[in-house]
Motif scaffolding. Sequence first.
Motif, mmCIF file in Angstrom:
data_model
loop_
_atom_site.group_PDB
_atom_site.id
_atom_site.type_symbol
_atom_site.label_atom_id
_atom_site.label_comp_id
_atom_site.label_asym_id
_atom_site.label_seq_id
_atom_site.Cartn_x
_atom_site.Cartn_y
_atom_site.Cartn_z
ATOM 1 N N GLN A 96 0.525 4.253 -0.552
ATOM 2 C CA GLN A 96 0.027 5.514 -0.008
ATOM 3 C C GLN A 96 0.270 5.643 1.500
ATOM 4 O O GLN A 96 0.108 6.706 2.065
ATOM 5 C CB GLN A 96 -1.472 5.695 -0.327
ATOM 6 N N ASP A 153 1.711 7.046 9.326
ATOM 7 C CA ASP A 153 0.546 6.160 9.382
ATOM 8 C C ASP A 153 0.887 4.851 10.076
ATOM 9 O O ASP A 153 0.048 4.259 10.751
ATOM 10 C CB ASP A 153 0.046 5.834 7.969
ATOM 11 N N TYR A 164 0.860 -1.187 0.000
ATOM 12 C CA TYR A 164 0.000 0.000 0.000
ATOM 13 C C TYR A 164 0.894 1.234 0.000
ATOM 14 O O TYR A 164 1.228 1.783 1.052
ATOM 15 C CB TYR A 164 -0.920 0.012 1.239
ATOM 16 N N ARG A 170 -10.940 8.401 4.719
ATOM 17 C CA ARG A 170 -10.666 9.649 3.995
ATOM 18 C C ARG A 170 -10.519 9.374 2.500
ATOM 19 O O ARG A 170 -11.024 10.123 1.671
ATOM 20 C CB ARG A 170 -9.404 10.326 4.535
ATOM 21 N N GLN A 171 -9.838 8.274 2.149
ATOM 22 C CA GLN A 171 -9.640 7.941 0.737
ATOM 23 C C GLN A 171 -10.971 7.612 0.059
ATOM 24 O O GLN A 171 -11.212 8.007 -1.073
ATOM 25 C CB GLN A 171 -8.672 6.768 0.587
ATOM 26 N N ILE A 172 -11.827 6.906 0.759
ATOM 27 C CA ILE A 172 -13.138 6.557 0.193
ATOM 28 C C ILE A 172 -13.975 7.816 -0.021
ATOM 29 O O ILE A 172 -14.609 7.977 -1.062
ATOM 30 C CB ILE A 172 -13.864 5.536 1.096
ATOM 31 N N LYS A 197 -7.571 6.690 7.661
ATOM 32 C CA LYS A 197 -6.988 7.006 6.360
ATOM 33 C C LYS A 197 -7.831 6.372 5.249
ATOM 34 O O LYS A 197 -8.099 7.002 4.226
ATOM 35 C CB LYS A 197 -5.549 6.510 6.286
ATOM 36 N N ARG A 198 -8.245 5.162 5.459
ATOM 37 C CA ARG A 198 -9.057 4.472 4.458
ATOM 38 C C ARG A 198 -10.380 5.215 4.244
ATOM 39 O O ARG A 198 -10.833 5.398 3.123
ATOM 40 C CB ARG A 198 -9.310 3.038 4.902
ATOM 41 N N LYS A 221 -12.833 10.849 -0.502
ATOM 42 C CA LYS A 221 -12.231 11.561 -1.656
ATOM 43 C C LYS A 221 -12.710 10.955 -2.968
ATOM 44 O O LYS A 221 -13.086 11.661 -3.905
ATOM 45 C CB LYS A 221 -10.695 11.483 -1.593
ATOM 46 N N LEU A 222 -12.676 9.640 -3.038
ATOM 47 C CA LEU A 222 -13.092 8.940 -4.248
ATOM 48 C C LEU A 222 -14.557 9.235 -4.580
ATOM 49 O O LEU A 222 -14.902 9.537 -5.714
ATOM 50 C CB LEU A 222 -12.871 7.440 -4.076
#
Length: 106
Positions: A71, A76, A69, A97-99, A94-95, A101-102
């Motif tokens: 990123q 982290d 991973y 936040r990424q979701i 973090k996961r 953003k997506l």
Amino acid sequence: MTKDTPKNKTGKVLLTTLAGAGVGALAGILLYSQKGIERRRKFRNLRVDHRLRLRGDWNQLKGKLQQAYIQLTDEDLTYVEGKGHELVSRLQAKRKRQIVKLLNAL
């Protein structure tokens, strides 16, 4: 309104006592019979242990995680012995936040 006669009260008390004894006997049979003991044992085995148990050198594990991973940063993956829940919380955040953003990019 009707008044309860002493005979009526006695019948209610007797009925309540018998019902309570019946429920208690049923609970005892279910909980302490051989099948009940097996059910409790199976239920105990179903519980999930969420404690983090790391095996091996943390730096090697961290390197493998960063390869898998890219990123993930060193921040982290900061791990303090006995505080694995903090590491897991950071990774979950973090996961998330990424979701988000997506989804916002769509």
